[in-house]
Write a protein that holds these residues in place. Sequence first.
Motif, PDB file in Angstrom:
ATOM      1  N   ALA A 110     -67.751 -71.887  -8.656  1.00  0.00           N
ATOM      2  CA  ALA A 110     -66.934 -71.160  -7.673  1.00  0.00           C
ATOM      3  C   ALA A 110     -67.540 -71.266  -6.277  1.00  0.00           C
ATOM      4  CB  ALA A 110     -66.797 -69.701  -8.073  1.00  0.00           C
ATOM      5  N   LEU A 111     -68.864 -71.152  -6.155  1.00  0.00           N
ATOM      6  CA  LEU A 111     -69.503 -71.258  -4.850  1.00  0.00           C
ATOM      7  C   LEU A 111     -69.739 -72.715  -4.470  1.00  0.00           C
ATOM      8  CD1 LEU A 111     -71.996 -68.269  -4.866  1.00  0.00           C
ATOM      9  CD2 LEU A 111     -69.825 -68.478  -3.679  1.00  0.00           C
ATOM     10  N   ALA A 112     -70.019 -73.565  -5.437  1.00  0.00           N
ATOM     11  CA  ALA A 112     -70.217 -74.986  -5.136  1.00  0.00           C
ATOM     12  C   ALA A 112     -68.940 -75.593  -4.551  1.00  0.00           C
ATOM     13  CB  ALA A 112     -70.645 -75.738  -6.387  1.00  0.00           C
ATOM     14  N   ASP A 113     -67.788 -75.116  -4.993  1.00  0.00           N
ATOM     15  CA  ASP A 113     -66.514 -75.607  -4.455  1.00  0.00           C
ATOM     16  C   ASP A 113     -66.309 -75.207  -3.000  1.00  0.00           C
ATOM     17  OD1 ASP A 113     -65.985 -76.720  -6.911  1.00  0.00           O
ATOM     18  OD2 ASP A 113     -64.611 -75.125  -7.554  1.00  0.00           O
ATOM     19  N   LYS A 114     -67.017 -74.193  -2.535  1.00  0.00           N
ATOM     20  CA  LYS A 114     -66.892 -73.731  -1.151  1.00  0.00           C
ATOM     21  C   LYS A 114     -68.031 -74.247  -0.282  1.00  0.00           C
ATOM     22  CE  LYS A 114     -64.471 -69.467  -2.331  1.00  0.00           C
ATOM     23  NZ  LYS A 114     -63.380 -69.257  -1.407  1.00  0.00           N
ATOM     24  N   SER A 115     -68.736 -75.271  -0.737  1.00  0.00           N
ATOM     25  CA  SER A 115     -69.931 -75.736  -0.025  1.00  0.00           C
ATOM     26  C   SER A 115     -69.616 -76.338   1.342  1.00  0.00           C
ATOM     27  CB  SER A 115     -70.690 -76.752  -0.881  1.00  0.00           C
ATOM     28  OG  SER A 115     -69.877 -77.879  -1.132  1.00  0.00           O
ATOM     29  N   ALA A 116     -68.372 -76.657   1.613  1.00  0.00           N
ATOM     30  CA  ALA A 116     -68.005 -77.180   2.928  1.00  0.00           C
ATOM     31  C   ALA A 116     -67.905 -76.061   3.968  1.00  0.00           C
ATOM     32  CB  ALA A 116     -66.679 -77.928   2.850  1.00  0.00           C
ATOM     33  N   LEU A 127     -69.043 -63.422   4.499  1.00  0.00           N
ATOM     34  CA  LEU A 127     -69.962 -62.486   3.858  1.00  0.00           C
ATOM     35  C   LEU A 127     -69.268 -61.150   3.585  1.00  0.00           C
ATOM     36  CD1 LEU A 127     -73.255 -63.210   5.791  1.00  0.00           C
ATOM     37  CD2 LEU A 127     -72.901 -63.458   3.333  1.00  0.00           C
ATOM     38  N   ASN A 128     -68.451 -60.695   4.512  1.00  0.00           N
ATOM     39  CA  ASN A 128     -67.711 -59.456   4.316  1.00  0.00           C
ATOM     40  C   ASN A 128     -66.824 -59.551   3.079  1.00  0.00           C
ATOM     41  OD1 ASN A 128     -66.476 -56.865   4.888  1.00  0.00           O
ATOM     42  ND2 ASN A 128     -64.733 -58.023   5.649  1.00  0.00           N
ATOM     43  N   GLY A 129     -66.061 -60.618   2.972  1.00  0.00           N
ATOM     44  CA  GLY A 129     -65.178 -60.784   1.820  1.00  0.00           C
ATOM     45  C   GLY A 129     -65.946 -60.867   0.513  1.00  0.00           C
ATOM     46  N   PHE A 130     -67.053 -61.614   0.526  1.00  0.00           N
ATOM     47  CA  PHE A 130     -67.849 -61.772  -0.685  1.00  0.00           C
ATOM     48  C   PHE A 130     -68.528 -60.461  -1.073  1.00  0.00           C
ATOM     49  CE2 PHE A 130     -71.686 -63.242  -3.006  1.00  0.00           C
ATOM     50  CZ  PHE A 130     -71.051 -63.898  -4.044  1.00  0.00           C
ATOM     51  N   LEU A 131     -69.072 -59.749  -0.090  1.00  0.00           N
ATOM     52  CA  LEU A 131     -69.772 -58.505  -0.390  1.00  0.00           C
ATOM     53  C   LEU A 131     -68.820 -57.392  -0.811  1.00  0.00           C
ATOM     54  CD1 LEU A 131     -72.369 -58.514   2.510  1.00  0.00           C
ATOM     55  CD2 LEU A 131     -72.829 -58.867   0.074  1.00  0.00           C
ATOM     56  N   GLU A 132     -67.578 -57.464  -0.378  1.00  0.00           N
ATOM     57  CA  GLU A 132     -66.609 -56.442  -0.773  1.00  0.00           C
ATOM     58  C   GLU A 132     -66.292 -56.553  -2.260  1.00  0.00           C
ATOM     59  OE1 GLU A 132     -62.297 -54.638   0.565  1.00  0.00           O
ATOM     60  OE2 GLU A 132     -62.846 -56.634   1.243  1.00  0.00           O
ATOM     61  N   ASN A 133     -66.059 -57.768  -2.738  1.00  0.00           N
ATOM     62  CA  ASN A 133     -65.747 -57.982  -4.150  1.00  0.00           C
ATOM     63  C   ASN A 133     -66.059 -59.434  -4.498  1.00  0.00           C
ATOM     64  OD1 ASN A 133     -64.702 -58.207  -6.716  1.00  0.00           O
ATOM     65  ND2 ASN A 133     -62.844 -57.068  -6.249  1.00  0.00           N
ATOM     66  N   PRO A 134     -67.285 -59.717  -4.945  1.00  0.00           N
ATOM     67  CA  PRO A 134     -67.684 -61.103  -5.216  1.00  0.00           C
ATOM     68  C   PRO A 134     -66.778 -61.811  -6.221  1.00  0.00           C
ATOM     69  CG  PRO A 134     -69.591 -59.677  -5.236  1.00  0.00           C
ATOM     70  CD  PRO A 134     -68.402 -58.790  -5.138  1.00  0.00           C
ATOM     71  N   LYS A 135     -66.371 -61.133  -7.274  1.00  0.00           N
ATOM     72  CA  LYS A 135     -65.546 -61.762  -8.316  1.00  0.00           C
ATOM     73  C   LYS A 135     -64.155 -62.115  -7.796  1.00  0.00           C
ATOM     74  CE  LYS A 135     -68.299 -61.006 -11.999  1.00  0.00           C
ATOM     75  NZ  LYS A 135     -69.076 -62.101 -12.445  1.00  0.00           N
ATOM     76  N   PRO A 154     -63.734 -66.362  -7.573  1.00  0.00           N
ATOM     77  CA  PRO A 154     -63.533 -66.185  -9.019  1.00  0.00           C
ATOM     78  C   PRO A 154     -64.387 -67.176  -9.811  1.00  0.00           C
ATOM     79  CG  PRO A 154     -61.432 -66.245  -7.869  1.00  0.00           C
ATOM     80  CD  PRO A 154     -62.488 -66.629  -6.867  1.00  0.00           C
ATOM     81  N   GLY A 155     -65.149 -66.645 -10.750  1.00  0.00           N
ATOM     82  CA  GLY A 155     -66.030 -67.471 -11.553  1.00  0.00           C
ATOM     83  C   GLY A 155     -67.467 -67.463 -11.078  1.00  0.00           C
ATOM     84  N   THR A 156     -67.780 -66.657 -10.052  1.00  0.00           N
ATOM     85  CA  THR A 156     -69.151 -66.590  -9.562  1.00  0.00           C
ATOM     86  C   THR A 156     -70.064 -65.981 -10.617  1.00  0.00           C
ATOM     87  OG1 THR A 156     -70.574 -65.828  -7.776  1.00  0.00           O
ATOM     88  CG2 THR A 156     -68.826 -64.331  -8.450  1.00  0.00           C
ATOM     89  N   LYS A 157     -71.325 -66.372 -10.582  1.00  0.00           N
ATOM     90  CA  LYS A 157     -72.304 -65.827 -11.523  1.00  0.00           C
ATOM     91  C   LYS A 157     -72.788 -64.448 -11.082  1.00  0.00           C
ATOM     92  CE  LYS A 157     -74.242 -70.363 -12.626  1.00  0.00           C
ATOM     93  NZ  LYS A 157     -75.480 -71.176 -12.531  1.00  0.00           N
TER      94      LYS A 157
END
Length: 174
Positions: free
Chosen positions: A121-127, A135-143, A147-150
Amino acid sequence: MLDTMTMTKIVGAFCGALLVYLLGGWVGESLYTTGGGHGDHGEQAYLIDTGEEDGHGDSDAAEIQDFASVLTEADAGKGEKVFGKCKACHKLDGSDGTGPHLDGVVDRGIASVAGFAYSDALADKSAEAWTAENLNGFLENPKSWAPGTKMSFAGLKKITDRADLVAYLQTTGN
């Protein structure tokens, strides 16, 4: 007098009564619940439109503000305290823990720490980069954001906590 036989009868009667009580509760629960199990709730029969989008009827003024304006007023000192929730998995000394190190994370590429095994999930966003908004979006709700983050952290619900944390992470350079 209480002999062994009388005591056995009393204990047996108590156990039998307890068994009948527990079975009665189980039968009653199975007859009178909808949805079939513990924690299930029936569907709401109708909806009352209150004009609120969140579905709870109470609005939080801080959630309506955009993140950039909240970030300008953020307190890095408070963010350091919020970072206490992150310390179990993340470090700021350049070494990786359960999660990758977070020193210099703001504006760093997503999934860019060499040698760390990121989820797909994060490797696909490596660009992309870890901008304050990302960071705001991820910290609000990582899953939800990836989707599929560890990452098993549930997220920070308060926008001020997220802004304070990002402000603190901005002070931790490489």
